[in-house]
Design a protein around this motif. Sequence first.
Motif, PDB file in Angstrom:
ATOM      1  N   PRO A 187      -5.602  57.901  95.131  1.00  0.00           N
ATOM      2  CA  PRO A 187      -4.648  57.546  94.063  1.00  0.00           C
ATOM      3  C   PRO A 187      -5.349  56.829  92.912  1.00  0.00           C
ATOM      4  O   PRO A 187      -6.197  55.967  93.130  1.00  0.00           O
ATOM      5  N   LYS A 188      -4.993  57.198  91.701  1.00  0.00           N
ATOM      6  CA  LYS A 188      -5.613  56.586  90.527  1.00  0.00           C
ATOM      7  C   LYS A 188      -4.963  55.255  90.166  1.00  0.00           C
ATOM      8  O   LYS A 188      -5.539  54.438  89.447  1.00  0.00           O
ATOM      9  N   GLY A 220      -1.094  45.328  94.487  1.00  0.00           N
ATOM     10  CA  GLY A 220      -1.740  46.511  93.923  1.00  0.00           C
ATOM     11  C   GLY A 220      -3.189  46.720  94.318  1.00  0.00           C
ATOM     12  O   GLY A 220      -3.848  47.619  93.796  1.00  0.00           O
ATOM     13  N   TYR A 221      -3.713  45.899  95.256  1.00  0.00           N
ATOM     14  CA  TYR A 221      -5.107  46.032  95.659  1.00  0.00           C
ATOM     15  C   TYR A 221      -5.273  47.113  96.728  1.00  0.00           C
ATOM     16  O   TYR A 221      -4.656  47.024  97.792  1.00  0.00           O
ATOM     17  N   PRO A 222      -6.120  48.120  96.500  1.00  0.00           N
ATOM     18  CA  PRO A 222      -6.455  49.061  97.577  1.00  0.00           C
ATOM     19  C   PRO A 222      -7.312  48.328  98.617  1.00  0.00           C
ATOM     20  O   PRO A 222      -8.165  47.507  98.253  1.00  0.00           O
ATOM     21  N   ILE A 223      -7.091  48.618  99.880  1.00  0.00           N
ATOM     22  CA  ILE A 223      -7.795  47.910 100.952  1.00  0.00           C
ATOM     23  C   ILE A 223      -8.389  48.902 101.946  1.00  0.00           C
ATOM     24  O   ILE A 223      -7.765  49.907 102.292  1.00  0.00           O
ATOM     25  N   ARG A 247     -12.330  52.390  91.563  1.00  0.00           N
ATOM     26  CA  ARG A 247     -11.496  51.207  91.355  1.00  0.00           C
ATOM     27  C   ARG A 247     -12.018  50.120  92.278  1.00  0.00           C
ATOM     28  O   ARG A 247     -12.723  50.406  93.243  1.00  0.00           O
ATOM     29  N   GLN A 248     -11.684  48.882  91.996  1.00  0.00           N
ATOM     30  CA  GLN A 248     -12.111  47.805  92.874  1.00  0.00           C
ATOM     31  C   GLN A 248     -11.344  47.869  94.188  1.00  0.00           C
ATOM     32  O   GLN A 248     -10.116  47.965  94.190  1.00  0.00           O
TER      33      GLN A 248
END
Length: 202
Positions: free
Chosen positions: A29-30, A103-106, A55-56
């Motif tokens: 996902p962007k 909103g942080y990807p983990i 992304r971070q």
Amino acid sequence: MFYSFAYWLCKIILFFLGGIKYSGKDNIPKTGAFIAAGNHRSNLDPFLIGLGVDRQMSFVAKDSLFDNPLVKFLLRKANAYPIDRKASPKNIINITVEKLKKGYPITIFPEGTRNLKNDSLLEFKSGVALLAIKAEVPIIPVAILNSRKIFGRKQVIYGKAILPPVEDNKENREKLTRKVKADIENLLNSELEVCNKKICNN
């Protein structure tokens, strides 16, 4: 800024160790949070997954790694946060869900520990499913190959997003956990089949 520096430093180091081949990056996902759930065979795995995402990323690390002040500083700057395995699971879940909702990807490894010997996956914990359901975020299954070896080309494959069910109950968590494991197994097996035909060495 430090994350960007660490990102490129890791890329350069891994290039000289043999490089990384990425597949399925269009499945990432962007925008918005997601959980990258991968098989776990090496301490390199969080970095291998993160380097393929533009992304971070954030990831959990054993609290003992934070005992060293320098390592603690570096881990913090790399968006890692400590997990005390002896602490209440509820606290760990709440912290992670909060990060996801921001909103942080983990990156999380459902096997719960490094699989140092077996090529087959260890039993998956249902925590990843619980987090996805509570935070209402998709899971991206990730297959990592050849990460046990320091030298040699690594490979990372991102699978299609798995959407969590709306209702949180034991049956849904177990079903979602089985789905994530099956998708990762399929990614691993499909790549190994291709590799065997090419007489690859993974």
